[in-house]
Design a protein around this motif. Sequence first.
Motif, PDB file in Angstrom:
ATOM      1  N   LEU C   5       0.848  -1.194   0.000  1.00 10.87           N
ATOM      2  CA  LEU C   5       0.000   0.000   0.000  1.00 10.87           C
ATOM      3  C   LEU C   5       0.877   1.235   0.000  1.00 10.87           C
ATOM      4  O   LEU C   5       1.953   1.246   0.616  1.00 10.87           O
ATOM      5  CB  LEU C   5      -0.869   0.062   1.256  1.00 10.87           C
ATOM      6  CG  LEU C   5      -1.913  -1.019   1.482  1.00 10.87           C
ATOM      7  CD1 LEU C   5      -2.711  -0.685   2.741  1.00 10.87           C
ATOM      8  CD2 LEU C   5      -2.823  -1.090   0.279  1.00 10.87           C
ATOM      9  N   ILE C   7       0.690   5.364   0.933  1.00 12.21           N
ATOM     10  CA  ILE C   7      -0.097   6.392   1.617  1.00 12.21           C
ATOM     11  C   ILE C   7       0.665   7.710   1.537  1.00 12.21           C
ATOM     12  O   ILE C   7       1.841   7.760   1.879  1.00 12.21           O
ATOM     13  CB  ILE C   7      -0.292   6.035   3.109  1.00 12.21           C
ATOM     14  CG1 ILE C   7      -0.656   4.564   3.301  1.00 12.21           C
ATOM     15  CG2 ILE C   7      -1.290   6.972   3.782  1.00 12.21           C
ATOM     16  CD1 ILE C   7      -2.020   4.177   2.838  1.00 12.21           C
ATOM     17  N   TYR C  15      -3.606   9.036   9.941  1.00 14.89           N
ATOM     18  CA  TYR C  15      -4.286   8.896   8.654  1.00 14.89           C
ATOM     19  C   TYR C  15      -5.016   7.551   8.643  1.00 14.89           C
ATOM     20  O   TYR C  15      -4.370   6.500   8.762  1.00 14.89           O
ATOM     21  CB  TYR C  15      -3.265   8.954   7.503  1.00 14.89           C
ATOM     22  CG  TYR C  15      -2.567  10.284   7.417  1.00 14.89           C
ATOM     23  CD1 TYR C  15      -1.500  10.588   8.259  1.00 14.89           C
ATOM     24  CD2 TYR C  15      -2.993  11.263   6.522  1.00 14.89           C
ATOM     25  CE1 TYR C  15      -0.871  11.825   8.197  1.00 14.89           C
ATOM     26  CE2 TYR C  15      -2.367  12.497   6.454  1.00 14.89           C
ATOM     27  CZ  TYR C  15      -1.307  12.771   7.300  1.00 14.89           C
ATOM     28  OH  TYR C  15      -0.680  13.990   7.244  1.00 14.89           O
ATOM     29  N   ILE C  17      -6.505   4.359   7.364  1.00  9.46           N
ATOM     30  CA  ILE C  17      -6.323   3.510   6.183  1.00  9.46           C
ATOM     31  C   ILE C  17      -7.207   2.262   6.250  1.00  9.46           C
ATOM     32  O   ILE C  17      -7.021   1.329   5.461  1.00  9.46           O
ATOM     33  CB  ILE C  17      -4.842   3.091   6.011  1.00  9.46           C
ATOM     34  CG1 ILE C  17      -4.344   2.305   7.232  1.00  9.46           C
ATOM     35  CG2 ILE C  17      -3.964   4.313   5.773  1.00  9.46           C
ATOM     36  CD1 ILE C  17      -2.970   1.657   7.037  1.00  9.46           C
ATOM     37  N   THR C  18      -8.178   2.246   7.170  1.00 12.94           N
ATOM     38  CA  THR C  18      -8.987   1.032   7.386  1.00 12.94           C
ATOM     39  C   THR C  18      -9.651   0.562   6.098  1.00 12.94           C
ATOM     40  O   THR C  18      -9.563  -0.622   5.744  1.00 12.94           O
ATOM     41  CB  THR C  18     -10.068   1.298   8.451  1.00 12.94           C
ATOM     42  OG1 THR C  18      -9.493   2.007   9.546  1.00 12.94           O
ATOM     43  CG2 THR C  18     -10.674  -0.009   8.954  1.00 12.94           C
ATOM     44  N   ASN C  19     -10.321   1.466   5.396  1.00 12.46           N
ATOM     45  CA  ASN C  19     -11.054   1.055   4.193  1.00 12.46           C
ATOM     46  C   ASN C  19     -10.112   0.592   3.093  1.00 12.46           C
ATOM     47  O   ASN C  19     -10.378  -0.390   2.402  1.00 12.46           O
ATOM     48  CB  ASN C  19     -11.934   2.202   3.687  1.00 12.46           C
ATOM     49  CG  ASN C  19     -13.094   2.447   4.639  1.00 12.46           C
ATOM     50  OD1 ASN C  19     -13.456   1.575   5.428  1.00 12.46           O
ATOM     51  ND2 ASN C  19     -13.655   3.653   4.594  1.00 12.46           N
ATOM     52  N   GLN C  20      -8.997   1.302   2.944  1.00 14.02           N
ATOM     53  CA  GLN C  20      -8.029   0.915   1.915  1.00 14.02           C
ATOM     54  C   GLN C  20      -7.467  -0.479   2.205  1.00 14.02           C
ATOM     55  O   GLN C  20      -7.320  -1.298   1.295  1.00 14.02           O
ATOM     56  CB  GLN C  20      -6.902   1.960   1.872  1.00 14.02           C
ATOM     57  CG  GLN C  20      -5.928   1.756   0.723  1.00 14.02           C
ATOM     58  CD  GLN C  20      -4.899   2.875   0.628  1.00 14.02           C
ATOM     59  OE1 GLN C  20      -5.004   3.890   1.325  1.00 14.02           O
ATOM     60  NE2 GLN C  20      -3.908   2.694  -0.224  1.00 14.02           N
ATOM     61  N   VAL C  21      -7.188  -0.747   3.469  1.00 13.86           N
ATOM     62  CA  VAL C  21      -6.685  -2.070   3.845  1.00 13.86           C
ATOM     63  C   VAL C  21      -7.754  -3.124   3.589  1.00 13.86           C
ATOM     64  O   VAL C  21      -7.477  -4.184   3.000  1.00 13.86           O
ATOM     65  CB  VAL C  21      -6.252  -2.077   5.331  1.00 13.86           C
ATOM     66  CG1 VAL C  21      -6.002  -3.499   5.820  1.00 13.86           C
ATOM     67  CG2 VAL C  21      -5.002  -1.223   5.521  1.00 13.86           C
ATOM     68  N   ARG C  23     -10.205  -3.128   1.530  1.00 13.73           N
ATOM     69  CA  ARG C  23     -10.518  -3.273   0.110  1.00 13.73           C
ATOM     70  C   ARG C  23      -9.430  -4.044  -0.632  1.00 13.73           C
ATOM     71  O   ARG C  23      -9.718  -4.845  -1.510  1.00 13.73           O
ATOM     72  CB  ARG C  23     -10.642  -1.876  -0.494  1.00 13.73           C
ATOM     73  CG  ARG C  23     -11.604  -1.740  -1.644  1.00 13.73           C
ATOM     74  CD  ARG C  23     -11.897  -0.279  -1.923  1.00 13.73           C
ATOM     75  NE  ARG C  23     -10.700   0.546  -1.907  1.00 13.73           N
ATOM     76  CZ  ARG C  23     -10.544   1.645  -1.170  1.00 13.73           C
ATOM     77  NH1 ARG C  23     -11.490   2.065  -0.376  1.00 13.73           N
ATOM     78  NH2 ARG C  23      -9.424   2.330  -1.224  1.00 13.73           N
ATOM     79  N   THR C  24      -8.173  -3.809  -0.273  1.00 12.24           N
ATOM     80  CA  THR C  24      -7.102  -4.309  -1.132  1.00 12.24           C
ATOM     81  C   THR C  24      -6.268  -5.437  -0.531  1.00 12.24           C
ATOM     82  O   THR C  24      -5.568  -6.120  -1.254  1.00 12.24           O
ATOM     83  CB  THR C  24      -6.137  -3.166  -1.529  1.00 12.24           C
ATOM     84  OG1 THR C  24      -5.528  -2.679  -0.343  1.00 12.24           O
ATOM     85  CG2 THR C  24      -6.869  -2.032  -2.213  1.00 12.24           C
ATOM     86  N   CYS C  25      -6.321  -5.636   0.782  1.00 13.81           N
ATOM     87  CA  CYS C  25      -5.378  -6.586   1.386  1.00 13.81           C
ATOM     88  C   CYS C  25      -6.021  -7.842   1.946  1.00 13.81           C
ATOM     89  O   CYS C  25      -5.301  -8.794   2.278  1.00 13.81           O
ATOM     90  CB  CYS C  25      -4.594  -5.914   2.513  1.00 13.81           C
ATOM     91  SG  CYS C  25      -3.775  -4.410   2.016  1.00 13.81           S
TER      92      CYS C  25
END
Lengths: 137, 137, 137
Positions: C5, C7, C15, C17-21, C23-25
């Motif tokens: 990821l 950032i 910052y 990053i819950t949603n990004q994590v 969604r992608t991980c």
Amino acid sequence: MIQELTISTHGAGLYDITNQVARTCVGGGDGLLTLMIRHTSASLLIQENADPEVQTDLQAFFHRLVPPTTDPSMSYLTHTYEGPDDMPAHIKSAMLPVSLSIPVQNGRMMLGTWQGIYVFEHRNAPHTRRIAAHYAG
Amino acid sequence: MIQELTISTHGAGLYDITNQVARTCVGGGDGLLTLMIRHTSASLLIQENADPEVQTDLQAFFHRLVPPTTDPSMSYLTHTYEGPDDMPAHIKSAMLPVSLSIPVQNGRMMLGTWQGIYVFEHRNAPHTRRIAAHYAG
Amino acid sequence: MIQELTISTHGAGLYDITNQVARTCVGGGDGLLTLMIRHTSASLLIQENADPEVQTDLQAFFHRLVPPTTDPSMSYLTHTYEGPDDMPAHIKSAMLPVSLSIPVQNGRMMLGTWQGIYVFEHRNAPHTRRIAAHYAG
């Protein structure tokens, strides 16, 4: 293998969960055990299991490093409406482990002789704490 | 794959174990490396590997934050019979990592350019430190 | 499954990053997600996601515990040529998590109701932060 442990706490301090973890979360053979506490005002901790004074001293140190918000030195904090022990609990939970990873050999956690696993409760009121556990053999 | 590393320390400070870990604990392909130190008076640490002053400064900071129990500010501590550096070592080992989880890609730990892996020894006397390592490919 | 990821940060602070994590991980089914930040002047953190004052207070606490090297109390530090916020950033990154391990159940991270995942940036200048992610189902 996913499990969830539930621990009842009754005030700030360390609660030994080593046996409960060993009994319910560890599979056979070699593997890796991961624990994560599902809260932001309590921590997981691996610490000395021999002399109870170590636990008292640990609690005393962190209480002095991060005193309640009623302490004048903490007057800059703004998140105070959940009680004077709430924001300090969040700070302590940032400094102390939220997750632990423990290698397992022949079905036994590879803890050192003097290591135990604890929940470090930072709040004064009783709480029910949930710990997510993952074991991969 | 379970392994155990042994590190000899000779006084408080940081000991670089990056190469030893890379050589003996990391399997091929993609995977996850987990390290856990089997002691409560030394820590694992990922820190800058470029300027040695960073290591000296880290040690100095934690020595001031958690001074020996001979320091008047630490007179409230009770677990003192193993020496003035013992209880501070337990406190530091609570604040600093006991376990590290490092993703591995193509047989290489995904450490950043400036990251090295260290044992952070908190005791003054020489010690033999054991680290449990688990690799899952 | 290995991913990275990226950032972008613009100054010290937390910052989300819950949603990004998520969604992608995170893969499907049960498993274990591991994150490791590839830097020594920023941290990963699981903290309260409800009241933004908690994040402000966390940053304020660690800024006071580890002030810039321009603060007279930090005059003993020697690694100062990368700026007054550099060595404090290394110290904070030693005290706060470099890696996190999060059990996953039915494709969902077992975070508690009030837990979010953050990058805690310790530097004032903008940075691009890379996080290595490993998922094992």
